[in-house]
Design a protein around this motif. Structure first.
Motif, PDB file in Angstrom:
ATOM      1  N   LYS A  21      30.181 -22.356 -11.868  1.00  0.00           N
ATOM      2  CA  LYS A  21      31.531 -22.531 -12.471  1.00  0.00           C
ATOM      3  C   LYS A  21      31.893 -23.750 -13.412  1.00  0.00           C
ATOM      4  O   LYS A  21      32.890 -23.646 -14.195  1.00  0.00           O
ATOM      5  N   ASN A  22      31.195 -24.705 -12.818  1.00  0.00           N
ATOM      6  CA  ASN A  22      31.725 -26.008 -13.486  1.00  0.00           C
ATOM      7  C   ASN A  22      30.779 -26.119 -14.813  1.00  0.00           C
ATOM      8  O   ASN A  22      31.258 -26.795 -15.806  1.00  0.00           O
ATOM      9  N   CYS A  58      27.097 -16.496  -8.483  1.00  0.00           N
ATOM     10  CA  CYS A  58      28.213 -15.882  -9.440  1.00  0.00           C
ATOM     11  C   CYS A  58      28.737 -17.062  -9.971  1.00  0.00           C
ATOM     12  O   CYS A  58      29.120 -18.008  -9.544  1.00  0.00           O
ATOM     13  N   ASP A  59      29.327 -16.560 -11.371  1.00  0.00           N
ATOM     14  CA  ASP A  59      30.020 -17.652 -12.136  1.00  0.00           C
ATOM     15  C   ASP A  59      31.448 -17.829 -11.926  1.00  0.00           C
ATOM     16  O   ASP A  59      32.097 -18.793 -12.116  1.00  0.00           O
ATOM     17  N   GLU A 101      29.809  -8.710 -21.036  1.00  0.00           N
ATOM     18  CA  GLU A 101      30.427  -8.669 -19.872  1.00  0.00           C
ATOM     19  C   GLU A 101      29.751  -9.369 -18.606  1.00  0.00           C
ATOM     20  O   GLU A 101      30.584  -9.887 -17.844  1.00  0.00           O
ATOM     21  N   ILE A 102      28.360  -9.298 -18.724  1.00  0.00           N
ATOM     22  CA  ILE A 102      27.649  -9.805 -17.546  1.00  0.00           C
ATOM     23  C   ILE A 102      27.284 -11.218 -17.773  1.00  0.00           C
ATOM     24  O   ILE A 102      27.049 -11.658 -16.830  1.00  0.00           O
ATOM     25  N   CYS A 103      27.406 -11.512 -18.978  1.00  0.00           N
ATOM     26  CA  CYS A 103      26.802 -13.054 -19.053  1.00  0.00           C
ATOM     27  C   CYS A 103      27.710 -14.074 -18.512  1.00  0.00           C
ATOM     28  O   CYS A 103      29.017 -14.160 -18.473  1.00  0.00           O
ATOM     29  N   PRO A 104      27.095 -14.842 -17.430  1.00  0.00           N
ATOM     30  CA  PRO A 104      27.619 -15.786 -16.620  1.00  0.00           C
ATOM     31  C   PRO A 104      28.119 -17.287 -17.375  1.00  0.00           C
ATOM     32  O   PRO A 104      28.884 -17.921 -17.004  1.00  0.00           O
ATOM     33  N   VAL A 159      22.820 -14.736 -10.497  1.00  0.00           N
ATOM     34  CA  VAL A 159      21.961 -15.684 -10.962  1.00  0.00           C
ATOM     35  C   VAL A 159      20.969 -16.289 -10.211  1.00  0.00           C
ATOM     36  O   VAL A 159      21.426 -16.920  -9.194  1.00  0.00           O
ATOM     37  N   PRO A 160      19.522 -16.215 -10.270  1.00  0.00           N
ATOM     38  CA  PRO A 160      18.789 -16.666  -9.564  1.00  0.00           C
ATOM     39  C   PRO A 160      18.527 -18.201  -9.713  1.00  0.00           C
ATOM     40  O   PRO A 160      18.109 -18.562 -10.783  1.00  0.00           O
ATOM     41  N   GLN A 161      18.705 -19.152  -8.779  1.00  0.00           N
ATOM     42  CA  GLN A 161      18.631 -20.549  -9.001  1.00  0.00           C
ATOM     43  C   GLN A 161      17.757 -21.225  -7.803  1.00  0.00           C
ATOM     44  O   GLN A 161      18.530 -21.525  -6.815  1.00  0.00           O
ATOM     45  N   PRO A 162      16.627 -21.374  -7.918  1.00  0.00           N
ATOM     46  CA  PRO A 162      15.751 -21.895  -6.926  1.00  0.00           C
ATOM     47  C   PRO A 162      15.881 -23.652  -7.200  1.00  0.00           C
ATOM     48  O   PRO A 162      16.275 -24.036  -8.134  1.00  0.00           O
ATOM     49  N   SER A 163      15.258 -24.279  -5.988  1.00  0.00           N
ATOM     50  CA  SER A 163      15.325 -25.843  -6.188  1.00  0.00           C
ATOM     51  C   SER A 163      14.400 -26.037  -7.233  1.00  0.00           C
ATOM     52  O   SER A 163      13.297 -25.350  -7.340  1.00  0.00           O
TER      53      SER A 163
END
Length: 352
Positions: A252-253, A244-245, A285-288, A228-232
């Motif tokens: 994860k949290n 990744c999850d 299956e792919i959904c985080p 998953v792309p997470q920019p500031s």
């Protein structure tokens, strides 16, 4: 000694990203592993703006010549920011996350990782009280369609192409899990750092400088691996993480929250066309965020959980799922830059 670390914990908690107290005192154990007593004491005299050693020495009531080598060493350890411009050294306090922790990618130990994992839920719970977040989620390129009201700062490719200096660093979350024998095997060099941040990483021997083309290739491979792309959270982001999850401490949290969509900064969500869905459930299956439910062999998106990354779109062979804009009242415009991001968080926390 305990008092010094307690004071430093409070000092860090008074930064926008926070450093909350816990019942177990795990935050103090972390600080003791990162800072010597002398370093912790000196960090109390730093603020979130670059200052000369003379200014810091006056506040700390120390000799500038004696503390400058210590400040430089703290910069090398990633405990503070050290910037040298035209031969003049300046130093500033760092947030714990995002900041001090990410700079420890080459200093990790099993004990430190164990304590950090214990502490993360406290950090996440504390940070997500704020309206403004440090990071946001933008959709992967393959999920973008012509109907989306999408801005340049919401497109990974455009963000990368606008940078003149790019560095890629190892993902500290996946490195943590590798060290603990729990790695997922996904791409490790995925943290893209831009501009001034890239120069600071480079000066500390973390990561390597790459071209725009290399950065774009990393982004493509990251999507293939379901990251998953997470920019500031700024229109001019300082970095993009591909997460990744299973390892990412943030994903994860927040996955444990009942409604991740309500706390993640994102302007899009997935929707399923029931007439086109074949019930293959590749999207599930792919959904985080476990945002795909099923009903009579058809996928349904739980909008309380969908964070708009678009990974589900990339695996649907039947064009049954697509990203849609959130309602206008739910859309979020990122701050102009990182300074504005932290100013907004500080105001929301009542720090001034």
């Amino acid at each position: 000694m305990e008092d010094v670390y307690k004071k430093l914990a409070v000092h860090l908690d008074n930064t926008p990203s926070g450093f909350p107290e816990t019942e177990t005192g795990v935050e103090l154990r972390i600080l003791k592993q990162l800072f010597t007593k002398q370093e912790a004491t000196l960090a109390l005299s730093l603020v979130l703006m670059p200052e000369s050693v003379e200014t810091i020495a006056q506040r700390a009531q120390k000799d500038p010549e004696k503390i400058e080598p210590l400040l430089i060493e703290m910069g090398k350890k990633g405990l503070i920011i050290h910037i040298n411009r035209n031969g003049i050294n300046t130093f500033m306090l760092l947030h714990f996350v995002v900041g001090i922790w990410e700079y420890q990618v080459n200093r990790l130990t099993k004990e430190l990782i164990k304590d950090f994992n214990e502490y993360v839920p406290y950090l996440i719970k504390d940070q997500y009280k704020n309206k403004t977040q440090q990071l946001r989620v933008v959709p992967v390129a393959k999920a973008i369609n012509t109907e989306l009201n999408i801005m340049d700062y919401e497109q990974v490719g455009n963000i990368i192409k606008s940078q003149s200096k790019i560095l890629v660093a190892p993902c500290i979350c996946r490195k943590e899990h590798d060290i603990m024998g729990k790695g997922c095997g996904k791409l490790s060099e995925t943290c893209l750092v831009f501009g001034g941040g890239a120069y600071i990483y480079e000066s500390r021997g973390i990561g390597r400088t790459i071209s725009q083309e290399e950065a774009l290739d990393i982004a493509k491979e990251a999507v293939k691996q379901g990251l998953v792309p997470q920019p500031s959270n700024a229109k001019k982001p300082l970095n993009i993480c591909f997460c990744c999850d299973c390892c990412c401490q943030i994903l994860k949290n927040i996955k444990n929250f009942e409604a991740p969509a309500k706390i993640v900064s994102s302007n899009f969500q997935a929707h399923v066309d029931p007439d086109e869905c074949t019930g293959c459930f590749a999207c599930q299956e792919i959904c985080p965020m476990n945002a795909i439910d099923t009903n009579e062999d058809i996928s349904l998106v739980n909008l309380n959980r969908c964070i708009g990354c678009g990974l589900c779109v990339t695996v649907c062979e039947f064009d049954a799922i697509s990203l849609k804009d959130k309602k206008q009242m739910e859309r979020i415009e990122p701050p102009a830059n990182l300074v504005e991001t932290y100013m907004n968080i500080a105001k929301e926390k009542g720090l001034f």
